[in-house]
Motif scaffolding. Structure first.
Motif, PDB file in Angstrom:
ATOM      1  N   PHE A  29       0.829  -1.198   0.000  1.00 11.49           N
ATOM      2  CA  PHE A  29       0.000   0.000   0.000  1.00 11.49           C
ATOM      3  C   PHE A  29       0.866   1.251   0.000  1.00 11.49           C
ATOM      4  O   PHE A  29       2.049   1.214   0.324  1.00 11.49           O
ATOM      5  N   CYS A  30       0.229   2.365  -0.407  1.00  9.80           N
ATOM      6  CA  CYS A  30       0.900   3.647  -0.520  1.00  9.80           C
ATOM      7  C   CYS A  30       0.294   4.620   0.478  1.00  9.80           C
ATOM      8  O   CYS A  30      -0.926   4.707   0.611  1.00  9.80           O
ATOM      9  N   ALA A  31       1.174   5.359   1.165  1.00 11.46           N
ATOM     10  CA  ALA A  31       0.720   6.382   2.106  1.00 11.46           C
ATOM     11  C   ALA A  31       1.829   7.396   2.312  1.00 11.46           C
ATOM     12  O   ALA A  31       2.975   7.015   2.559  1.00 11.46           O
ATOM     13  N   ASP A  32       1.499   8.666   2.194  1.00  9.66           N
ATOM     14  CA  ASP A  32       2.447   9.753   2.455  1.00  9.66           C
ATOM     15  C   ASP A  32       3.783   9.572   1.740  1.00  9.66           C
ATOM     16  O   ASP A  32       4.843   9.766   2.329  1.00  9.66           O
ATOM     17  N   GLY A  33       3.758   9.176   0.493  1.00  8.20           N
ATOM     18  CA  GLY A  33       4.987   9.021  -0.267  1.00  8.20           C
ATOM     19  C   GLY A  33       5.774   7.770   0.067  1.00  8.20           C
ATOM     20  O   GLY A  33       6.869   7.579  -0.446  1.00  8.20           O
ATOM     21  N   LEU A  71      -4.381   0.116   6.534  1.00  6.11           N
ATOM     22  CA  LEU A  71      -4.757   1.131   5.553  1.00  6.11           C
ATOM     23  C   LEU A  71      -5.251   2.388   6.253  1.00  6.11           C
ATOM     24  O   LEU A  71      -4.925   3.510   5.851  1.00  6.11           O
ATOM     25  N   ASN A  72      -6.015   2.199   7.324  1.00  4.33           N
ATOM     26  CA  ASN A  72      -6.522   3.350   8.071  1.00  4.33           C
ATOM     27  C   ASN A  72      -5.463   3.942   8.995  1.00  4.33           C
ATOM     28  O   ASN A  72      -5.374   5.158   9.141  1.00  4.33           O
ATOM     29  N   LYS A  73      -4.648   3.113   9.613  1.00  7.67           N
ATOM     30  CA  LYS A  73      -3.590   3.618  10.498  1.00  7.67           C
ATOM     31  C   LYS A  73      -2.650   4.553   9.742  1.00  7.67           C
ATOM     32  O   LYS A  73      -2.243   5.583  10.262  1.00  7.67           O
ATOM     33  N   TYR A  74      -2.292   4.192   8.509  1.00  9.73           N
ATOM     34  CA  TYR A  74      -1.353   4.979   7.726  1.00  9.73           C
ATOM     35  C   TYR A  74      -2.044   5.917   6.731  1.00  9.73           C
ATOM     36  O   TYR A  74      -1.365   6.563   5.936  1.00  9.73           O
ATOM     37  N   SER A  75      -3.376   5.984   6.761  1.00 10.36           N
ATOM     38  CA  SER A  75      -4.146   6.814   5.822  1.00 10.36           C
ATOM     39  C   SER A  75      -3.715   6.540   4.383  1.00 10.36           C
ATOM     40  O   SER A  75      -3.392   7.452   3.612  1.00 10.36           O
ATOM     41  N   LEU A  91     -12.729  -2.577  -2.188  1.00 14.97           N
ATOM     42  CA  LEU A  91     -12.972  -1.170  -1.869  1.00 14.97           C
ATOM     43  C   LEU A  91     -13.415  -1.019  -0.412  1.00 14.97           C
ATOM     44  O   LEU A  91     -13.132  -0.011   0.221  1.00 14.97           O
ATOM     45  N   ASP A  92     -14.057  -2.046   0.135  1.00 15.28           N
ATOM     46  CA  ASP A  92     -14.499  -2.015   1.543  1.00 15.28           C
ATOM     47  C   ASP A  92     -13.327  -2.064   2.518  1.00 15.28           C
ATOM     48  O   ASP A  92     -13.492  -1.753   3.694  1.00 15.28           O
ATOM     49  N   TYR A  93     -12.150  -2.450   2.068  1.00 12.06           N
ATOM     50  CA  TYR A  93     -10.997  -2.527   2.966  1.00 12.06           C
ATOM     51  C   TYR A  93     -10.585  -1.157   3.493  1.00 12.06           C
ATOM     52  O   TYR A  93      -9.908  -1.058   4.500  1.00 12.06           O
ATOM     53  N   PHE A  94     -10.971  -0.089   2.805  1.00  8.71           N
ATOM     54  CA  PHE A  94     -10.657   1.253   3.286  1.00  8.71           C
ATOM     55  C   PHE A  94     -11.566   1.681   4.440  1.00  8.71           C
ATOM     56  O   PHE A  94     -11.279   2.661   5.112  1.00  8.71           O
ATOM     57  N   LYS A  95     -12.659   0.965   4.649  1.00  5.01           N
ATOM     58  CA  LYS A  95     -13.562   1.314   5.750  1.00  5.01           C
ATOM     59  C   LYS A  95     -12.936   0.914   7.080  1.00  5.01           C
ATOM     60  O   LYS A  95     -12.272  -0.117   7.192  1.00  5.01           O
ATOM     61  N   THR A  96     -13.169   1.734   8.078  1.00  5.85           N
ATOM     62  CA  THR A  96     -12.664   1.443   9.422  1.00  5.85           C
ATOM     63  C   THR A  96     -13.416   0.247   9.983  1.00  5.85           C
ATOM     64  O   THR A  96     -14.645   0.157   9.856  1.00  5.85           O
ATOM     65  N   VAL A  97     -12.689  -0.670  10.584  1.00  6.34           N
ATOM     66  CA  VAL A  97     -13.306  -1.841  11.198  1.00  6.34           C
ATOM     67  C   VAL A  97     -13.254  -1.682  12.717  1.00  6.34           C
ATOM     68  O   VAL A  97     -12.302  -1.128  13.259  1.00  6.34           O
ATOM     69  N   ASP A  98     -14.310  -2.139  13.371  1.00  5.18           N
ATOM     70  CA  ASP A  98     -14.341  -2.126  14.835  1.00  5.18           C
ATOM     71  C   ASP A  98     -13.651  -3.380  15.329  1.00  5.18           C
ATOM     72  O   ASP A  98     -14.102  -4.493  15.049  1.00  5.18           O
TER      73      ASP A  98
END
Length: 184
Positions: free
Chosen positions: A51-55, A87-91, A154-161
Motif C-alpha cells: 500500500f501507498c501512504a504519504d509518499g 490502511l486506516n492507520k497509515y491513511s 474497496l471495503d478494505y478502506f472502511k474502518t473496522v471495529d
C-alpha cells in the motif's frame, strides 16, 4: 525469515527510482515488475499486500506468516481486518493484493490494485506456469487488465471495529511490513 524481509526491502528501491509518488498509478506501473522480482529472487510465488501512504510504499509478504503460524496462512477475516487496520492507520491512498488462483486447469497470478479516492479497482491477471526443470521455475503469459468497478476490496478502506485483543494480534504483524520512502 529476516532474509526475506531484507530481500523485499532491497527490491522496493528498484521500483522507487521510476516514480516519485506512491499512489494507484505507481502500483499499476511498478507492482507487476516488483512481484516478478520477488518471485525471481525467492523462487516462490508469495501472497503480497502493498500500500501507498504519504509518499511511502509499504509491502507485506503474507506468505511469511505461515512460518510463524504452524504452516497456516492468514484467513480471509484476519486478512480484511489486518489490511483495513493498516490502511486506516497509515491513511493509505491505494493498495494492492497479489496472489495465485486456480482457474480450471490454469494457474493465474491475480493483482488487484485499489484506489481510495476516487474509488476504483483494477485487476491484472496473468497465466502462470511452474516448470521445475527450468532455471527460472515460474513463467508468465497472457496478461489481462480489467477494471472492477464493484470490487469487494474497496471495503478494505472502511474502518473496522476491533476489540483490544484483536488489535494486539494485528499489531504483531507490523515488524514484517517493509517500507520504502519515495522522493517527492
Amino acid at each position: 525469515m529476516y532474509k526475506h524481509i531484507a530481500l523485499l526491502l532491497l527490491l522496493l528501491p528498484i521500483c522507487g527510482k521510476a516514480q516519485t509518488t506512491c499512489d494507484f498509478n505507481y502500483l499499476d506501473a511498478e507492482l507487476p515488475k516488483l512481484y516478478k522480482g520477488i518471485v525471481l529472487k525467492t523462487n516462490t510465488t508469495p501472497k503480497i499486500f502493498t500500500f501507498c501512504a504519504d509518499g511511502n510504499h509499504y509491502l507485506f509478504n503474507a506468505s511469511m506468516f505461515q512460518q510463524f503460524n504452524k504452516g497456516q496462512g492468514i484467513n480471509r477475516a484476519l486478512e480484511k481486518d489486518l489490511l483495513s487496520f493498516y490502511l486506516n492507520k497509515y491513511s493509505a491512498n491505494s493498495f494492492s493484493k497479489t496472489y495465485l488462483r486456480a482457474n480450471g486447469q490454469k494457474i493465474e497470478l491475480i493483482s488487484t490494485i485499489i484506489n481510495r479516492k476516487p474509488p476504483k479497482a483494477l485487476e491484472i491477471s496473468e497465466e502462470v506456469f511452474i516448470d521445475e526443470g527450468h532455471a527460472t521455475r515460474v513463467q508468465y503469459s497472457n496478461m489481462l487488465r480489467t477494471d472492477v468497478p464493484q470490487s469487494e476490496y474497496l471495503d478494505y478502506f472502511k474502518t473496522v471495529d476491533l476489540t483490544a485483543e484483536q488489535i494486539i494480534v494485528i499489531e504483531k504483524f507490523e515488524p514484517f511490513i517493509g517500507v520504502q520512502a519515495l522522493t517527492k
